[in-house]
Design a protein around this motif. Structure first.
Motif, PDB file in Angstrom:
ATOM      1  N   VAL A  10       0.838  -1.197   0.000  1.00 37.04           N
ATOM      2  CA  VAL A  10       0.000   0.000   0.000  1.00 37.04           C
ATOM      3  C   VAL A  10       0.869   1.242   0.000  1.00 37.04           C
ATOM      4  N   ALA A  11       1.962   1.206   0.751  1.00 38.63           N
ATOM      5  CA  ALA A  11       2.874   2.351   0.771  1.00 38.63           C
ATOM      6  C   ALA A  11       3.437   2.609  -0.620  1.00 38.63           C
ATOM      7  N   LEU A  22      -9.131  -3.299  -8.979  1.00 38.15           N
ATOM      8  CA  LEU A  22      -8.816  -1.999  -9.546  1.00 38.15           C
ATOM      9  C   LEU A  22      -8.527  -1.060  -8.384  1.00 38.15           C
ATOM     10  N   VAL A  23      -7.436  -0.312  -8.481  1.00 41.47           N
ATOM     11  CA  VAL A  23      -7.084   0.639  -7.440  1.00 41.47           C
ATOM     12  C   VAL A  23      -7.072   2.034  -8.052  1.00 41.47           C
ATOM     13  N   SER A  24      -7.572   3.017  -7.311  1.00 42.11           N
ATOM     14  CA  SER A  24      -7.730   4.364  -7.850  1.00 42.11           C
ATOM     15  C   SER A  24      -7.127   5.410  -6.927  1.00 42.11           C
ATOM     16  N   ARG A  25      -7.080   6.656  -7.414  1.00 38.72           N
ATOM     17  CA  ARG A  25      -6.574   7.757  -6.591  1.00 38.72           C
ATOM     18  C   ARG A  25      -7.415   7.938  -5.326  1.00 38.72           C
ATOM     19  N   SER A  26      -8.711   7.730  -5.455  1.00 39.37           N
ATOM     20  CA  SER A  26      -9.560   7.868  -4.272  1.00 39.37           C
ATOM     21  C   SER A  26      -9.211   6.823  -3.224  1.00 39.37           C
ATOM     22  N   ASP A  27      -8.827   5.604  -3.671  1.00 38.58           N
ATOM     23  CA  ASP A  27      -8.364   4.585  -2.721  1.00 38.58           C
ATOM     24  C   ASP A  27      -7.111   5.069  -2.004  1.00 38.58           C
ATOM     25  N   LEU A  30      -6.100   8.133  -1.458  1.00 45.30           N
ATOM     26  CA  LEU A  30      -6.414   9.188  -0.498  1.00 45.30           C
ATOM     27  C   LEU A  30      -7.001   8.620   0.780  1.00 45.30           C
ATOM     28  N   ARG A  31      -7.849   7.601   0.635  1.00 44.75           N
ATOM     29  CA  ARG A  31      -8.435   6.984   1.823  1.00 44.75           C
ATOM     30  C   ARG A  31      -7.381   6.247   2.637  1.00 44.75           C
ATOM     31  N   TRP A  32      -6.510   5.549   1.940  1.00 40.84           N
ATOM     32  CA  TRP A  32      -5.454   4.815   2.650  1.00 40.84           C
ATOM     33  C   TRP A  32      -4.503   5.774   3.357  1.00 40.84           C
ATOM     34  N   ARG A  33      -4.283   6.947   2.764  1.00 43.94           N
ATOM     35  CA  ARG A  33      -3.376   7.916   3.381  1.00 43.94           C
ATOM     36  C   ARG A  33      -3.899   8.363   4.738  1.00 43.94           C
ATOM     37  N   ASN A  34      -5.209   8.271   4.925  1.00 44.90           N
ATOM     38  CA  ASN A  34      -5.813   8.669   6.201  1.00 44.90           C
ATOM     39  C   ASN A  34      -5.760   7.566   7.237  1.00 44.90           C
ATOM     40  N   GLY A  35      -5.092   6.441   6.900  1.00 44.50           N
ATOM     41  CA  GLY A  35      -4.880   5.384   7.868  1.00 44.50           C
ATOM     42  C   GLY A  35      -5.913   4.304   7.894  1.00 44.50           C
ATOM     43  N   ASP A  36      -6.677   4.130   6.797  1.00 45.93           N
ATOM     44  CA  ASP A  36      -7.726   3.105   6.774  1.00 45.93           C
ATOM     45  C   ASP A  36      -7.152   1.696   6.671  1.00 45.93           C
ATOM     46  N   VAL A  37      -5.940   1.549   6.154  1.00 43.53           N
ATOM     47  CA  VAL A  37      -5.335   0.227   5.981  1.00 43.53           C
ATOM     48  C   VAL A  37      -3.888   0.279   6.456  1.00 43.53           C
ATOM     49  N   THR A  38      -3.317  -0.933   6.624  1.00 43.24           N
ATOM     50  CA  THR A  38      -1.908  -1.045   7.006  1.00 43.24           C
ATOM     51  C   THR A  38      -1.039  -0.785   5.789  1.00 43.24           C
ATOM     52  N   LEU A  39      -0.057   0.099   5.924  1.00 41.34           N
ATOM     53  CA  LEU A  39       0.772   0.484   4.789  1.00 41.34           C
ATOM     54  C   LEU A  39       1.631  -0.659   4.291  1.00 41.34           C
TER      55      LEU A  39
END
Length: 588
Positions: free
Chosen positions: A467-468, A495-500, A502-511
């Motif tokens: 994810v990182a 499929l992975v997108s820019r919105s994904d 942005l959400r991950w950057r907010n800490g929704d998933v483990t990097l």
């Protein structure tokens, strides 16, 4: 077309048509609609006869009578005014949708009103039209019965859980069935439905319309009578010249149709400038109708007897000219005032009169050329060439004249579309801010497949990427808004997108988690190389995903991707094919 990870994908069904079992349901419902519409046609004719007898002869009777037989003298001017006052009051305090001739209102309900018509319209439209025609209004019964039959179909459809398109099918089925009940012209009614009302050519709508029309036609002998509405005992001229003559009459009538339509809406504009409420406009228009009736009583009412007289060649040239001039004036003024009544019968008279006059200068029976003029007018005014050509044959029973009626209808149609942007039907709708396109074409998205428009070998992201790493990629390198994620064998994982990102950057998933792990519980919309582009467009709308991966159906390997821009290119290519002109033979 939604491929769930770990599951099997359902490929979109491909075929020549989109019909399913609901076609049979609609066909069954059309039996009821056709029956009720046939009875509505019978009721409308009886109401017109009742109003005619009451207004002109002071008797309560539904027997057929002719306004021209009245002997009221100057009193003939007053009765159309009285009838129009009643219609104006009904429109003001009942429903303003009863104003006009009915077909534009039916089209507008189909295109912009989810095919919903009210019970009030179904009741008031035939009653107001009967009063209008019975009191001398120069109209026919076909517009009102199309509106009434359409209301029957719409009301019946609203009793069940149907889509707007299915309601449209039953609305049009009722309208076509009503026209069949009045005129006994089933084939022309079906063609009118296709050319003017349905705005599509699909089994789902065609079959129920045919069922309703045939049911109405079966009821007609018991309710109204069998056989053609009019009779023509004229020999058809032979040789090649009749085709040229028919096309010539069609050309003249096409110009006449354009002149009538332009004049009608100029008169309507004048009424709109009056400083009084529209409720009073029909009464003002009826003054002109009454004066016209005083000069020639034959212009009052539907005037089917006039058509029969011209077909039988029992009118002198002077009588035909007088009828043509006065009928045109009173009809245009009355219809422009917003009263209730149909356009087809007056148009048939006006087109038939031109054909009859031409017939006096051509070899053969003038009655035959009257029929040619009728076909041309229906085509030119209503933009329904096939309907016009066949209607004239069915109405008179002279089917062997179809090549000539078709020549006249095609010529009138060509002239009409070249000199007028809109027909007499669609102009009213356009004045309400609506645009109607009456050309049927196949959507290029329906016959273009994903393999033809996709970007082959698209950029992908590995499922092993963290994810990182994905966050870094979207920050520094990404060109597109989304990317397919694949495994080591290029099989789609998601499929992975820019919105994904942005959400991950907010800490929704483990990097440190991989994309494969992150996307493992996510469903992914996909297409296949043979998927129609229209399905992909629907998929984008339904899911909000702007780029759809295209995968091999056996291996699930990514072979391409389709974006919104790719779909727009399909329309661009189709536009170029219509507008770019080149010579192929003789070019190197």
């Amino acid at each position: 077309m939604i491929n769930m990870n770990g599951g099997s994908a359902k490929r979109p069904p491909l075929g020549d048509h989109s019909a399913d079992h609901r076609l049979l349901l609609l066909a069954g419902m059309a039996v009821v609609v056709g029956s009720v519409s046939a009875m509505g046609a019978w009721l409308l004719l009886r109401l017109i006869a009742l109003a005619t007898n009451f207004f002109w002869f002071g008797r309560l009777s539904s027997a057929e009578s002719t306004i021209a037989d009245t002997g009221l003298g100057l009193g003939i001017i007053a009765i159309p005014i009285i009838g129009s006052l009643i219609v104006g009051l009904m429109a003001r305090f009942g429903s303003d949708k009863i104003r006009g001739h009915g077909i534009p209102e039916a089209i507008e309900a189909i295109l912009y009103g989810e095919s919903r018509l009210s019970l009030k319209v179904a009741i008031l439209k035939p009653v107001s039209s009967a009063i209008s025609i019975g009191s001398g209004g120069p109209f026919g019964a076909e517009g009102p019965i199309i509106m009434t039959g359409g209301a029957v179909g719409s009301l019946f459809a609203q009793c069940f859980h149907l889509s707007a398109t299915e309601r449209k099918t039953l609305l049009v089925a009722g309208a076509a069935a009503g026209m069949t009940g009045i005129f006994g012209t089933p084939l022309a009614a079906i063609l009118l439905a296709i050319e003017v009302l349905l705005f599509e050519w699909k089994p789902r709508s065609f079959v129920p319309v045919v069922v309703a029309v045939l049911v109405s036609w079966s009821w007609r002998p018991a309710l109204i009578g069998a056989g053609p509405l009019l009779s023509l005992q004229a020999a058809m001229p032979s040789g090649y010249w009749p085709l040229l003559a028919a096309a010539g009459i069609g050309t003249v009538v096409g110009l006449e149709a354009a002149l009538l339509s332009t004049s009608l809406y100029k008169i309507e504009d004048l009424f709109h400038r009056l400083p009084i409420h529209w409720m009073w406009w029909p009464a003002l228009g009826a003054i002109v109708v009454g004066l016209g009736g005083y000069m020639d009583p034959r212009v009052l009412g539907a005037g089917y007897a006039n058509i029969q007289s011209m077909l039988a060649d029992t009118m002198t040239i002077k009588m035909v000219v007088t009828l043509l001039a006065i009928k045109a004036i009173v009809w245009i003024v009355a219809l422009g005032s917003g009263t209730s009544g149909g356009v087809l019968a007056p148009l048939l008279i006006l087109g038939g009169a031109v054909g009859c006059l031409a017939g006096h200068a051509l070899p053969g029976d003038p009655g035959f050329w009257t029929m040619i003029g009728m076909a041309a007018m229906m085509s030119g005014a209503m933009r329904a060439p096939l309907t016009g050509a066949l209607f004239a044959g069915e109405l008179t029973g002279l089917f062997e004249a179809l090549p000539l009626t078709l020549a006249a209808a095609a010529a009138a149609y060509a002239v009409s579309v070249l000199v007028m942007r809109r027909s007499i039907l669609t102009e009213k709708i356009a004045r309400r801010g609506r645009h109607v396109l009456q050309e049927y074409t196949v959507d290029p998205l329906d016959f273009t497949q994903a393999a033809q428009i996709m970007t082959a070998g698209p950029a992908t992201l590995s499922g092993d990427l963290s994810v990182a790493g994905a966050l870094s990629f979207f920050t520094e390198e990404a060109v597109h808004r989304s990317y397919p994620v694949v495994d080591g064998e290029n099989r789609l994982l998601g499929l992975v997108s820019r919105s994904d990102a942005l959400r991950w950057r907010n800490g929704d998933v483990t990097l440190e988690a991989t994309l494969a792990e992150t996307l493992s519980d996510r469903s992914q919309p996909v297409a296949y190389p043979d998927t129609p582009s229209s399905f992909i467009a629907d998929l984008i709308i339904e899911t909000g995903v702007g780029r759809i991966p295209v995968v091999d159906p056996q291996t699930r390997k990514v072979v391409g991707i389709v974006s919104r821009q790719d779909l727009l290119k399909v329309r661009s290519v189709n536009r170029v094919s219509e507008t770019m002109r080149s010579r192929m033979i003789g070019q190197r």
